[in-house]
Design a protein around this motif. Structure first.
Motif, PDB file in Angstrom:
ATOM      1  N   CYS A   1       3.322   5.741  -6.528  1.00 50.21           N
ATOM      2  CA  CYS A   1       3.377   4.432  -5.866  1.00 50.21           C
ATOM      3  C   CYS A   1       4.582   3.647  -6.366  1.00 50.21           C
ATOM      4  O   CYS A   1       4.857   3.598  -7.570  1.00 50.21           O
TER       5      CYS A   1
ATOM      6  N   ASP B   1       4.395   0.460  -2.561  1.00 45.57           N
ATOM      7  CA  ASP B   1       3.982   0.759  -1.192  1.00 45.57           C
ATOM      8  C   ASP B   1       2.497   1.111  -1.077  1.00 45.57           C
ATOM      9  O   ASP B   1       2.019   1.431   0.000  1.00 45.57           O
ATOM     10  N   CYS B   2       1.768   1.067  -2.188  1.00 45.30           N
ATOM     11  CA  CYS B   2       0.328   1.288  -2.166  1.00 45.30           C
ATOM     12  C   CYS B   2      -0.402  -0.055  -2.158  1.00 45.30           C
ATOM     13  O   CYS B   2       0.136  -1.060  -2.628  1.00 45.30           O
TER      14      CYS B   2
ATOM     15  N   ARG C   1      -1.575   2.829   2.107  1.00 45.93           N
ATOM     16  CA  ARG C   1      -0.216   3.089   1.651  1.00 45.93           C
ATOM     17  C   ARG C   1       0.753   3.060   2.826  1.00 45.93           C
ATOM     18  O   ARG C   1       0.467   3.615   3.898  1.00 45.93           O
TER      19      ARG C   1
ATOM     20  N   THR D   1       3.683   4.557   4.639  1.00 49.17           N
ATOM     21  CA  THR D   1       4.248   5.905   4.609  1.00 49.17           C
ATOM     22  C   THR D   1       5.398   6.097   5.579  1.00 49.17           C
ATOM     23  O   THR D   1       5.956   7.197   5.652  1.00 49.17           O
TER      24      THR D   1
ATOM     25  N   GLU E   1       0.547   2.657   7.991  1.00 54.22           N
ATOM     26  CA  GLU E   1      -0.222   2.580   6.752  1.00 54.22           C
ATOM     27  C   GLU E   1      -1.555   3.320   6.898  1.00 54.22           C
ATOM     28  O   GLU E   1      -2.519   2.768   7.430  1.00 54.22           O
TER      29      GLU E   1
ATOM     30  N   ARG F   1      -0.667  -5.103  -3.676  1.00 53.75           N
ATOM     31  CA  ARG F   1       0.216  -3.946  -3.484  1.00 53.75           C
ATOM     32  C   ARG F   1       0.839  -3.577  -4.826  1.00 53.75           C
ATOM     33  O   ARG F   1       1.212  -4.448  -5.616  1.00 53.75           O
TER      34      ARG F   1
END
Length: 211
Positions: free
Chosen positions: A36, A39-40, A83, A85, A94, A210
């Motif tokens: 991560c 972006d998580c 997340r 992606t 996501e 996040r």
């Protein structure tokens, strides 16, 4: 249940083919396994059952969430991991998995996997804002009386489509902490996924971090 699962799976497979084949899309499933880097996301939210139909809330008679017709003895508490992606046109893609429990008038546990498509509004002040919609599969461990009453077939279904439009708000100084307003909704999508048509839906508020 098997028929609903097959229909929902077919819908998600079609979506995946669209993502992988569309030249405007930049989505790499392998990014799900990478470390991560902001972006998580981990979220927790809760709320009350909404008696208004999805069509009323979004199309025929849109109103502010505070004016919706809530059922005071029907609640939900949920948590999810998501997340970012990739991108599809101007939308972040996501994937999300989540679990929720309904309590009070209904008692059921839900599990879901879904893709959210998120648009970030271009302004940076006074708040960072985004809007997102989802498509996915939602499974409940039992069919409640409320869902049976809303079902066209008078039976309901454990497997339904998961559609959860949401807004988020964050301070520019803390962009990784978001206030989220989500309309948590599962249904048969007018027979596309399940003959049950209607399901359960909740107006919720929560927080996403996040990392």
């Amino acid at each position: 249940m098997n028929g609903g699962l097959w229909k929902a799976g077919s819908l998600l497979c079609a979506l995946l083919l669209l993502l992988l084949a569309n030249p405007a899309a930049a989505w790499d499933p392998r990014s799900l396994l990478a470390p991560c880097r902001g972006d998580c996301g981990a979220s927790i939210y809760g709320g009350w059952y909404v008696e208004n139909s999805m069509g009323q809330v979004l199309v025929t008679a849109p109103e502010a969430p505070l004016t919706w017709n809530y059922q005071s003895d029907d609640h939900i508490i949920a948590t999810a991991i998501s997340r970012r992606t990739g991108r599809l046109w101007k939308f972040d893609v996501e994937p999300e998995i989540g679990i929720a429990h309904r309590y009070g008038r209904q008692s059921a546990t839900e599990l879901w996997g879904a893709f959210f498509f998120r648009y970030h509004f271009p302004w940076k002040a006074p708040l960072l804002m985004s809007v997102a919609v989802s498509t996915g599969i939602n499974w409940a461990n039992q069919i409640t009386d409320v869902e049976q009453d809303r079902a066209n077939d008078d039976k309901g279904s454990q497997v339904m489509h998961f559609f959860a439009p949401e807004f988020t708000f964050a301070l520019p100084s803390r962009p990784n902490v978001e206030l989220m307003l989500r309309f948590h909704h599962r249904s048969g999508v007018f027979g596309l996924v399940s003959d049950a048509f209607g399901g359960a839906q909740y107006g919720t508020v929560g927080v996403r971090v996040r990392f």
